[in-house]
Design a protein around this motif. Structure first.
Motif, PDB file in Angstrom:
ATOM      1  N   PRO A   4      45.162  43.466  46.526  1.00 30.06           N
ATOM      2  CA  PRO A   4      43.908  43.292  47.277  1.00 30.06           C
ATOM      3  C   PRO A   4      43.942  43.951  48.656  1.00 30.06           C
ATOM      4  O   PRO A   4      42.961  44.567  49.077  1.00 30.06           O
ATOM      5  N   LEU A   5      45.076  43.821  49.365  1.00 32.71           N
ATOM      6  CA  LEU A   5      45.196  44.440  50.686  1.00 32.71           C
ATOM      7  C   LEU A   5      45.209  45.954  50.576  1.00 32.71           C
ATOM      8  O   LEU A   5      44.606  46.660  51.400  1.00 32.71           O
ATOM      9  N   HIS A   6      45.897  46.464  49.556  1.00 33.68           N
ATOM     10  CA  HIS A   6      45.917  47.905  49.307  1.00 33.68           C
ATOM     11  C   HIS A   6      44.492  48.402  49.053  1.00 33.68           C
ATOM     12  O   HIS A   6      44.076  49.441  49.569  1.00 33.68           O
ATOM     13  N   GLY A   7      43.738  47.665  48.253  1.00 34.76           N
ATOM     14  CA  GLY A   7      42.351  48.040  47.975  1.00 34.76           C
ATOM     15  C   GLY A   7      41.493  47.990  49.221  1.00 34.76           C
ATOM     16  O   GLY A   7      40.653  48.871  49.443  1.00 34.76           O
ATOM     17  N   ASP A  46      28.328  50.089  45.925  1.00 36.36           N
ATOM     18  CA  ASP A  46      29.765  50.323  45.930  1.00 36.36           C
ATOM     19  C   ASP A  46      30.480  49.433  44.918  1.00 36.36           C
ATOM     20  O   ASP A  46      31.446  49.853  44.275  1.00 36.36           O
ATOM     21  N   MET A  47      30.020  48.186  44.769  1.00 34.68           N
ATOM     22  CA  MET A  47      30.635  47.267  43.819  1.00 34.68           C
ATOM     23  C   MET A  47      30.534  47.823  42.399  1.00 34.68           C
ATOM     24  O   MET A  47      31.514  47.802  41.641  1.00 34.68           O
ATOM     25  N   VAL A  48      29.362  48.352  42.052  1.00 32.38           N
ATOM     26  CA  VAL A  48      29.168  48.921  40.716  1.00 32.38           C
ATOM     27  C   VAL A  48      30.057  50.150  40.518  1.00 32.38           C
ATOM     28  O   VAL A  48      30.736  50.290  39.491  1.00 32.38           O
ATOM     29  N   LEU A  49      30.085  51.027  41.502  1.00 28.30           N
ATOM     30  CA  LEU A  49      30.848  52.268  41.386  1.00 28.30           C
ATOM     31  C   LEU A  49      32.354  52.011  41.358  1.00 28.30           C
ATOM     32  O   LEU A  49      33.089  52.597  40.553  1.00 28.30           O
ATOM     33  N   ILE A  50      32.830  51.123  42.238  1.00 29.42           N
ATOM     34  CA  ILE A  50      34.260  50.809  42.275  1.00 29.42           C
ATOM     35  C   ILE A  50      34.698  50.124  40.982  1.00 29.42           C
ATOM     36  O   ILE A  50      35.762  50.431  40.428  1.00 29.42           O
ATOM     37  N   SER A  51      33.864  49.216  40.474  1.00 30.45           N
ATOM     38  CA  SER A  51      34.184  48.526  39.217  1.00 30.45           C
ATOM     39  C   SER A  51      34.236  49.508  38.058  1.00 30.45           C
ATOM     40  O   SER A  51      35.096  49.407  37.173  1.00 30.45           O
ATOM     41  N   LEU A 135      39.208  55.847  44.090  1.00 29.02           N
ATOM     42  CA  LEU A 135      39.569  54.429  44.075  1.00 29.02           C
ATOM     43  C   LEU A 135      39.943  53.965  42.669  1.00 29.02           C
ATOM     44  O   LEU A 135      40.830  53.129  42.494  1.00 29.02           O
ATOM     45  N   GLY A 136      39.280  54.527  41.652  1.00 32.40           N
ATOM     46  CA  GLY A 136      39.614  54.183  40.274  1.00 32.40           C
ATOM     47  C   GLY A 136      41.019  54.608  39.914  1.00 32.40           C
ATOM     48  O   GLY A 136      41.757  53.870  39.252  1.00 32.40           O
ATOM     49  N   PHE A 149      42.831  44.957  43.174  1.00 31.97           N
ATOM     50  CA  PHE A 149      42.647  46.116  44.052  1.00 31.97           C
ATOM     51  C   PHE A 149      41.163  46.394  44.245  1.00 31.97           C
ATOM     52  O   PHE A 149      40.698  46.629  45.368  1.00 31.97           O
ATOM     53  N   ALA A 150      40.411  46.378  43.137  1.00 29.43           N
ATOM     54  CA  ALA A 150      38.971  46.657  43.200  1.00 29.43           C
ATOM     55  C   ALA A 150      38.260  45.626  44.071  1.00 29.43           C
ATOM     56  O   ALA A 150      37.371  45.976  44.861  1.00 29.43           O
ATOM     57  N   LEU A 151      38.648  44.352  43.944  1.00 30.23           N
ATOM     58  CA  LEU A 151      38.031  43.311  44.775  1.00 30.23           C
ATOM     59  C   LEU A 151      38.321  43.550  46.251  1.00 30.23           C
ATOM     60  O   LEU A 151      37.458  43.332  47.110  1.00 30.23           O
ATOM     61  N   GLY A 152      39.524  44.003  46.548  1.00 28.35           N
ATOM     62  CA  GLY A 152      39.860  44.325  47.933  1.00 28.35           C
ATOM     63  C   GLY A 152      39.008  45.463  48.462  1.00 28.35           C
ATOM     64  O   GLY A 152      38.524  45.416  49.603  1.00 28.35           O
ATOM     65  N   ALA A 153      38.817  46.498  47.638  1.00 38.60           N
ATOM     66  CA  ALA A 153      37.994  47.642  48.046  1.00 38.60           C
ATOM     67  C   ALA A 153      36.540  47.225  48.239  1.00 38.60           C
ATOM     68  O   ALA A 153      35.863  47.659  49.178  1.00 38.60           O
ATOM     69  N   ILE A 154      36.032  46.361  47.350  1.00 37.13           N
ATOM     70  CA  ILE A 154      34.654  45.866  47.465  1.00 37.13           C
ATOM     71  C   ILE A 154      34.504  45.024  48.733  1.00 37.13           C
ATOM     72  O   ILE A 154      33.486  45.117  49.438  1.00 37.13           O
TER      73      ILE A 154
END
Length: 203
Positions: A4-7, A46-51, A135-136, A149-154
């Motif tokens: 999560p921190l990395h994201g 961003d949430m849609v794209l990162i997911s 990010l993917g 990771f994705a949650l961290g990025a979001i």
């Protein structure tokens, strides 16, 4: 480093970089016009794209585990490339700064403003490189932890757009000149290089 921190760090390094979307959010915040709608639109996009990136590339790596090394090096290469671009902007500024009151950004209803935010997000080809591909690919290196990771990025996206929109009155003065954007680009370049090294070393 926890996924999560990395994201969060990787997402912020990409999102904070100056762009028309950031300037638009900041301008709306300074005017206090439909700020919540703009922040929600940008964050949900961003949430849609990162997911999509974490799910698609993550699934591909699960099916072909040997691809993880290719994905790791590709992600690091993208990060270094973006870091060099940010460093170049910091050293050779284009003169871009926050300017309010331009004709193209005059008021409008919530629908018009939301559509403008959507256009600035989805019609920008770089957003697909940043969120879906880059990010993917980094998320895929975390294996089953890619969703963390994705949650961290979001979360990074939500924090940044909220800070820009709702903290615009304070940030507006700080980001009103080209010098501030140069400092910001310098920080982005350093952060991206650090994340690239951590990606390669498995940190």
């Amino acid at each position: 480093m926890p996924a999560p921190l990395h994201g969060l760090l990787t997402g912020l390094a990409l999102i904070v970089a100056i762009g028309s979307q950031n300037v638009f959010v900041l301008r709306q915040g300074l005017r206090r016009q439909h700020v919540l709608a703009v922040v929600v639109v940008c964050t949900l996009s961003d949430m849609v794209l990162i997911s999509a990136g974490a799910g698609g590339l993550g699934l591909l790596v699960e099916q072909e585990p040997q691809l993880v090394h290719v994905v790791r090096w590709a992600g690091a290469a993208f990060l270094v490339g973006y870091a060099l671009l940010a460093a170049r902007r910091a050293l050779r500024p284009t003169g871009e700064s926050l300017e309010t009151g331009t004709v193209s950004d005059r008021g409008g209803g919530v629908v018009r403003v939301s559509l403008a935010a959507l256009a600035l997000t989805w019609l920008n080809p770089h957003v697909y490189l940043d969120t879906v591909l880059l990010l993917g690919s980094v998320a895929a290196t975390h294996g089953t932890g890619r969703w963390a990771f994705a949650l961290g990025a979001i979360a990074g996206s939500a924090l940044w757009f909220s800070a820009l929109g709702f903290g615009a009155r304070g940030l507006g003065g700080l980001l009103s000149g080209p010098r501030a954007w140069r400092v910001l680009d310098g920080l982005v370049a350093v952060t991206m290089l650090v994340v690239a090294v951590m990606l390669l070393t498995g940190g």
